[in-house]
Design a protein around this motif. Structure first.
Motif, PDB file in Angstrom:
ATOM      1  N   PRO A  47       0.855  -1.179   0.030  1.00 47.16           N
ATOM      2  CA  PRO A  47       0.003  -0.025  -0.015  1.00 47.16           C
ATOM      3  C   PRO A  47       0.939   1.368   0.113  1.00 47.16           C
ATOM      4  O   PRO A  47       1.636   1.382   0.710  1.00 47.16           O
ATOM      5  N   VAL A  48       0.475   2.012  -0.999  1.00 45.00           N
ATOM      6  CA  VAL A  48       1.301   3.638  -0.784  1.00 45.00           C
ATOM      7  C   VAL A  48       0.346   4.702  -0.668  1.00 45.00           C
ATOM      8  O   VAL A  48      -0.611   4.860  -0.952  1.00 45.00           O
ATOM      9  N   ASP A  86      -3.198   4.663  -2.199  1.00 43.15           N
ATOM     10  CA  ASP A  86      -4.278   5.031  -1.056  1.00 43.15           C
ATOM     11  C   ASP A  86      -4.660   6.473  -1.286  1.00 43.15           C
ATOM     12  O   ASP A  86      -4.547   7.110  -0.224  1.00 43.15           O
ATOM     13  N   ASN A 106      -8.328   8.477   0.167  1.00 47.80           N
ATOM     14  CA  ASN A 106      -7.665   7.734   1.175  1.00 47.80           C
ATOM     15  C   ASN A 106      -8.554   6.752   1.839  1.00 47.80           C
ATOM     16  O   ASN A 106      -9.386   7.250   2.549  1.00 47.80           O
ATOM     17  N   GLY A 117      -7.003   4.606   4.306  1.00 48.29           N
ATOM     18  CA  GLY A 117      -6.160   4.153   5.589  1.00 48.29           C
ATOM     19  C   GLY A 117      -5.304   2.790   4.940  1.00 48.29           C
ATOM     20  O   GLY A 117      -5.683   1.966   4.354  1.00 48.29           O
ATOM     21  N   HIS A 118      -4.370   2.620   5.591  1.00 43.53           N
ATOM     22  CA  HIS A 118      -3.408   1.594   5.431  1.00 43.53           C
ATOM     23  C   HIS A 118      -4.087   0.153   5.409  1.00 43.53           C
ATOM     24  O   HIS A 118      -3.978  -0.457   4.601  1.00 43.53           O
ATOM     25  N   ALA A 177      -6.495  -0.323   2.272  1.00 38.41           N
ATOM     26  CA  ALA A 177      -5.663  -0.157   1.067  1.00 38.41           C
ATOM     27  C   ALA A 177      -5.006  -1.627   1.088  1.00 38.41           C
ATOM     28  O   ALA A 177      -4.840  -2.396  -0.242  1.00 38.41           O
ATOM     29  N   ALA A 212       5.556   0.506   1.954  1.00 32.32           N
ATOM     30  CA  ALA A 212       6.306   1.415   0.908  1.00 32.32           C
ATOM     31  C   ALA A 212       7.646   1.747   1.314  1.00 32.32           C
ATOM     32  O   ALA A 212       8.279   2.361   0.404  1.00 32.32           O
ATOM     33  N   ASP A 213       7.856   2.076   2.416  1.00 35.01           N
ATOM     34  CA  ASP A 213       8.835   3.022   3.051  1.00 35.01           C
ATOM     35  C   ASP A 213      10.228   2.354   3.412  1.00 35.01           C
ATOM     36  O   ASP A 213      11.274   2.920   3.921  1.00 35.01           O
ATOM     37  N   GLN A 226      10.863   0.208   5.306  1.00 34.93           N
ATOM     38  CA  GLN A 226      11.275  -0.192   6.724  1.00 34.93           C
ATOM     39  C   GLN A 226      11.481  -1.762   6.762  1.00 34.93           C
ATOM     40  O   GLN A 226      12.185  -1.962   7.600  1.00 34.93           O
ATOM     41  N   LYS A 273       7.510   6.148  20.355  1.00 31.76           N
ATOM     42  CA  LYS A 273       6.897   5.037  19.560  1.00 31.76           C
ATOM     43  C   LYS A 273       6.900   3.705  19.887  1.00 31.76           C
ATOM     44  O   LYS A 273       6.103   2.817  20.053  1.00 31.76           O
ATOM     45  N   ARG A 330      13.955  -3.665  12.036  1.00 30.55           N
ATOM     46  CA  ARG A 330      13.385  -2.718  11.050  1.00 30.55           C
ATOM     47  C   ARG A 330      14.169  -1.571  10.651  1.00 30.55           C
ATOM     48  O   ARG A 330      14.654  -0.738  11.841  1.00 30.55           O
ATOM     49  N   THR A 370       6.426   9.358   8.556  1.00 33.76           N
ATOM     50  CA  THR A 370       5.497   8.486   8.853  1.00 33.76           C
ATOM     51  C   THR A 370       3.828   8.949   8.627  1.00 33.76           C
ATOM     52  O   THR A 370       3.852  10.137   8.658  1.00 33.76           O
ATOM     53  N   TYR A 393       1.638   7.390   9.975  1.00 41.79           N
ATOM     54  CA  TYR A 393       0.649   7.073  11.552  1.00 41.79           C
ATOM     55  C   TYR A 393       1.339   7.734  12.648  1.00 41.79           C
ATOM     56  O   TYR A 393       1.779   7.564  13.467  1.00 41.79           O
ATOM     57  N   LYS A 440      -3.679   8.174  14.522  1.00 35.71           N
ATOM     58  CA  LYS A 440      -3.814   6.914  13.900  1.00 35.71           C
ATOM     59  C   LYS A 440      -3.555   5.753  14.463  1.00 35.71           C
ATOM     60  O   LYS A 440      -4.312   4.595  14.418  1.00 35.71           O
TER      61      LYS A 440
HETATM   62  N1  UDP Z   1      -0.283   3.740   4.284  1.00 41.18           N
HETATM   63  C1  UDP Z   1      -1.366   3.892   3.491  1.00 41.18           C
HETATM   64  N2  UDP Z   1      -2.300   4.814   3.635  1.00 41.18           N
HETATM   65  C2  UDP Z   1      -2.415   5.614   4.898  1.00 41.18           C
HETATM   66  C3  UDP Z   1      -1.431   5.776   5.646  1.00 41.18           C
HETATM   67  C4  UDP Z   1      -0.360   4.919   5.406  1.00 41.18           C
HETATM   68  O1  UDP Z   1      -1.544   3.149   2.568  1.00 41.18           O
HETATM   69  O2  UDP Z   1      -3.349   6.447   5.056  1.00 41.18           O
HETATM   70  C5  UDP Z   1       0.890   3.323   3.727  1.00 41.18           C
HETATM   71  C6  UDP Z   1       2.158   3.954   3.728  1.00 41.18           C
HETATM   72  O3  UDP Z   1       2.530   4.126   2.502  1.00 41.18           O
HETATM   73  C7  UDP Z   1       3.310   2.705   4.087  1.00 41.18           C
HETATM   74  C8  UDP Z   1       2.405   1.724   5.325  1.00 41.18           C
HETATM   75  O4  UDP Z   1       0.900   2.104   5.097  1.00 41.18           O
HETATM   76  O5  UDP Z   1       3.434   1.750   2.951  1.00 41.18           O
HETATM   77  C9  UDP Z   1       2.953   2.156   6.448  1.00 41.18           C
HETATM   78  O6  UDP Z   1       2.853   3.411   6.720  1.00 41.18           O
HETATM   79  P1  UDP Z   1       3.863   4.223   7.705  1.00 41.18           P
HETATM   80  O7  UDP Z   1       5.064   3.918   7.134  1.00 41.18           O
HETATM   81  O8  UDP Z   1       3.554   5.837   7.503  1.00 41.18           O
HETATM   82  O9  UDP Z   1       3.718   3.821   9.111  1.00 41.18           O
HETATM   83  P2  UDP Z   1       4.678   3.480  10.066  1.00 41.18           P
HETATM   84  O10 UDP Z   1       5.793   2.689   9.395  1.00 41.18           O
HETATM   85  O11 UDP Z   1       5.423   4.838  10.582  1.00 41.18           O
HETATM   86  O12 UDP Z   1       3.927   3.005  11.343  1.00 41.18           O
END
Ligand code: UDP
Ligand code: MG
Length: 345
Positions: free
Chosen positions: A18-19, A52, A80, A82-83, A86, A104-105, A107, A141, A206, A214, A216, A220
């Protein structure tokens, strides 16, 4: 490396990502995922990128990648969602025998596909990433995540392993079970645990986010935590009766004390303490009502049976087969079905 062979499908693996506003890191993502995946599966895989409702140029980039590489499937959601939704949309489009989910990031390192696949071929259905270290994440976090998983463990019967995200490799039968679950408030890592079969952890470190920031924020994260608890537990609903018993007991004890003092010929002073008690009781009652309301609201939303996600467009290369599953009740495709599904070529 033993690549799973299947007679009917030419797609052995679906990678689902998801992106949301990931423009800055998208090219690196596609390059690294493609390198890691093609090394094992050659062209017997698909990479599903779900946009998304990004506000940046993520969708344009995803589309360009899909045009260049027939293994890339581009899905654009109408807004959108949400993760978790998506990701759900992506999981409804997989055609691979195995499904690999990552963020997508970057991590979650895509290069871990090989070792995770080796683990899966020992006879498991799910290999889930378990974070032993988190680089580039704040102490807050990390602390809140630890607290969340501890609380969840206490409230929920399904064992949801701590320190996991959605980074995992699954067999198709697990994904089919997930797709059969119609619920709207989805805590996917919990739903995967709920499915069962053989699931094993894969410890990994990670990484820090590759680019961007982020998506999140605290708001969220709290929403996801409430989804997790309410989706898997009704224990909070029982707080009301437990609290009722507790306060009832306290009332009886204090009544006994008052009677005792009265029998000695005295009176108990204290209108101020009475006022404080009334306030506390009022707040407890409202809190409990709030918890009831939370569950009631969720039942209301679920009862509407709205589609889980709305798709604006799916771009899949013609040789890679059909574009979507139009009569899938979990999704709605904007406009007329035929019009919305465009096939790149
Ligand atoms: N994401 C999404 N929709 C949203 C928020 C996040 O598809 O509304 C995706 C985001 O692109 C990433 C994944 O969900 O691929 C995790 O998000 P993020 O890295 O921001 O979260 P964290 O790793 O900080 O918990
Ligand atoms: Mg992230």
């Amino acid at each position: 490396m033993q690549v799973p062979q299947t007679g009917s499908s030419s797609c052995a693996l679906s990678v689902v990502i998801p992106v949301y506003n990931e423009e800055a890191g998208l090219d690196a993502l596609v390059a690294r995922v493609t390198a890691a995946t093609a090394a094992i599966f050659a062209d017997r895989y698909e990479l599903i990128l779900i946009n998304d409702g990004s506000k940046d140029r993520s969708w344009a980039k995803i589309r360009a990648h899909a045009e260049r590489d027939p293994r890339i499937v581009a899905i654009d959601l109408a807004r959108n969602h949400g993760h978790q939704l998506a990701l759900t949309a992506g999981l409804h489009h997989v055609r691979g025998e195995l499904v690999f989910v990552l963020d997508a990031d970057l991590q979650d390192p895509p290069e871990l596909l090989g070792p995770m696949l080796a683990k899966l071929s020992e006879g498991h259905d799910v290999v889930y990433g378990q974070r032993i270290k988190r680089h580039g994440e704040t102490a807050f976090k990390r602390g809140s995540a630890a607290l969340f998983y501890r609380m969840l463990g206490k409230l929920v019967d399904t064992h949801i392993p701590p320190d996991t995200g959605d980074f995992r490799l699954m067999t198709r039968r697990v994904v089919e079970q997930l797709n059969a679950m119609p619920e709207r408030y989805r805590f996917i890592r919990g739903l995967v645990s709920f499915v069962g079969f053989s699931q094993v952890p894969f410890p990994y470190e990670r990484d820090a986010r590759f680019a961007g920031e982020t998506n999140y924020p605290l708001r969220k994260m709290v929403a996801l935590a409430i989804d997790a608890v309410t989706s898997f537990s009704v224990v909070p609903l029982r707080f009301a009766s437990h609290l009722g018993m507790l306060f009832g007991l306290a009332g009886l004890v204090s009544l006994a004390g008052i009677v005792w003092v009265w029998m000695q010929g005295g009176t108990v002073q204290g209108w101020a303490s009475l006022a404080a008690l009334i306030l506390i009781m009022g707040s407890v009652q409202l809190l409990v009502l709030g918890v009831f309301g939370e569950y009631l609201g969720r039942m209301y939303m679920e009862a509407k049976h709205r589609p889980l996600f709305i798709i604006a467009e799916v771009r899949r290369h013609p040789v890679a087969g059909i574009a979507a599953v139009p009569d899938d009740p979990a999704q709605s495709i904007a406009g007329s079905t035929g019009e919305a599904i465009r096939v790149a070529g």
